[in-house]
Design a protein around this motif. Structure first.
Motif, PDB file in Angstrom:
ATOM      1  N   GLN A 227       0.832  -1.209   0.000  1.00  0.00           N
ATOM      2  CA  GLN A 227       0.000   0.000   0.000  1.00  0.00           C
ATOM      3  C   GLN A 227       0.862   1.252   0.000  1.00  0.00           C
ATOM      4  N   LEU A 228       2.076   1.171   0.565  1.00  0.00           N
ATOM      5  CA  LEU A 228       3.004   2.301   0.538  1.00  0.00           C
ATOM      6  C   LEU A 228       3.177   2.840  -0.873  1.00  0.00           C
ATOM      7  N   LEU A 229       3.248   1.930  -1.832  1.00  0.00           N
ATOM      8  CA  LEU A 229       3.438   2.333  -3.218  1.00  0.00           C
ATOM      9  C   LEU A 229       2.128   2.744  -3.867  1.00  0.00           C
ATOM     10  N   VAL A 230       1.053   2.083  -3.487  1.00  0.00           N
ATOM     11  CA  VAL A 230      -0.259   2.400  -4.063  1.00  0.00           C
ATOM     12  C   VAL A 230      -0.594   3.867  -3.831  1.00  0.00           C
ATOM     13  N   ARG A 231      -0.249   4.382  -2.656  1.00  0.00           N
ATOM     14  CA  ARG A 231      -0.596   5.769  -2.320  1.00  0.00           C
ATOM     15  C   ARG A 231       0.158   6.787  -3.155  1.00  0.00           C
ATOM     16  N   THR A 232       1.258   6.377  -3.778  1.00  0.00           N
ATOM     17  CA  THR A 232       2.083   7.344  -4.511  1.00  0.00           C
ATOM     18  C   THR A 232       1.953   7.240  -6.023  1.00  0.00           C
TER      19      THR A 232
END
Length: 279
Positions: A227-232
């Motif tokens: 999710q860390l990457l999904v947000r960006t």
């Protein structure tokens, strides 16, 4: 002469000898003397002074940008020399944990004495190569790290989403389970297949999630993603759906060479550990 130029620039900004003197912590007579010395050195009058106001002369207006340029150059010299004089750590990190890398930089900059950190975004292979070659002092690597490195400060990044092509039949689902992945190609950044997931693995070099998302958009496979990457990420050709796949995660650790241990490196290890425990 630098002091006189600073006085000139402040008087030109304030158009008042008394206010300029107060700004620089000087007496008004000392300010007047500084401007007089500069006028004598330049051979021109810089200000028209009356009992009521102060104005730049034509010569003063022409020379002011040069004085400001000298002052700014000296400030830049002082800042750069201070940066070069302080100890510096070179840290390679995967872009996925960029927020952590930024917190580490802030922590080391705030300690006494301060330690500078030069960051290098790099995938696992490139980071390990730079570390082995001495190009960086330490690297945040997905584990297991190569055996020649010492590691500490392990942490986990949860993988809880699935990246799919925008038109994929699962893209509209509120959630995808691991059982639904059978028969699909699963993209794996790096050299580690996703544990416990059905489907066929296709490796993507060097932990490069950006390249893996390009492959997703091209229909080459599906990508479990944190999710860390999904947000960006904002892409019209890729959809992100929550993934229920149990305890799926990527483990990272700070790695360094045991032959290159310095006090600054140990400060970095402590800063990473502190950054992981606090926000």
């Amino acid at each position: 002469m630098l002091k006189e130029m600073r006085c000139f620039a402040v008087v030109a900004e304030r158009l008042s000898f008394s206010r300029a003197a107060a700004d620089l912590g000087m007496s008004q007579p000392a300010m007047s003397q500084a401007i007089t010395r500069l006028e004598r050195a330049a051979g021109v009058r810089l200000f028209e002074r009356t009992a009521r106001d102060v104005r730049l002369t034509g010569e003063g207006k022409a020379l002011l940008p040069y004085a400001e340029q000298v002052i700014e150059s000296v400030r830049a010299f002082e800042a750069e020399s201070a940066r070069l004089a302080r100890p510096t750590i070179h840290l390679a990190y995967p872009p996925l944990v960029g927020a952590l890398a930024a917190r580490i930089v802030r922590r080391l900059a705030g300690r006494t004495p301060a330690i500078g950190v030069e960051l290098r975004a790099a995938g696992r292979g490139a980071a390990a190569q730079a570390l082995a070659g001495g190009e960086v002092s330490a690297a945040i690597l997905a584990t297991p790290a190569p055996a020649q490195f010492v590691t500490a400060a392990r942490f986990h990044v949860t993988v809880d989403h699935l990246a799919l092509p925008a038109g994929h039949r699962l893209a509209a689902r509120p959630k995808v389970t691991s059982a639904e992945l059978g028969g699909h190609v699963l993209l794996t950044p790096g050299s580690r297949p996703w544990p416990g997931l059905p489907g066929r693995s296709r490796m993507v070099a060097d932990d490069d999630f950006a390249a893996a998302l390009d492959l997703v958009a091209a229909g080459a496979g599906l990508l479990p993603i944190p999710q860390l990457l999904v947000r960006t990420v904002r892409r019209d050709d890729v959809r992100f759906v929550p993934l229920d796949a149990g305890d799926l995660r990527i483990t990272y650790a700070l790695a360094w060479s045991k032959e290159r241990v310095t006090p600054e490196l140990m400060a970095l290890v402590q800063a990473v550990q502190d950054a992981l425990w606090t926000r």
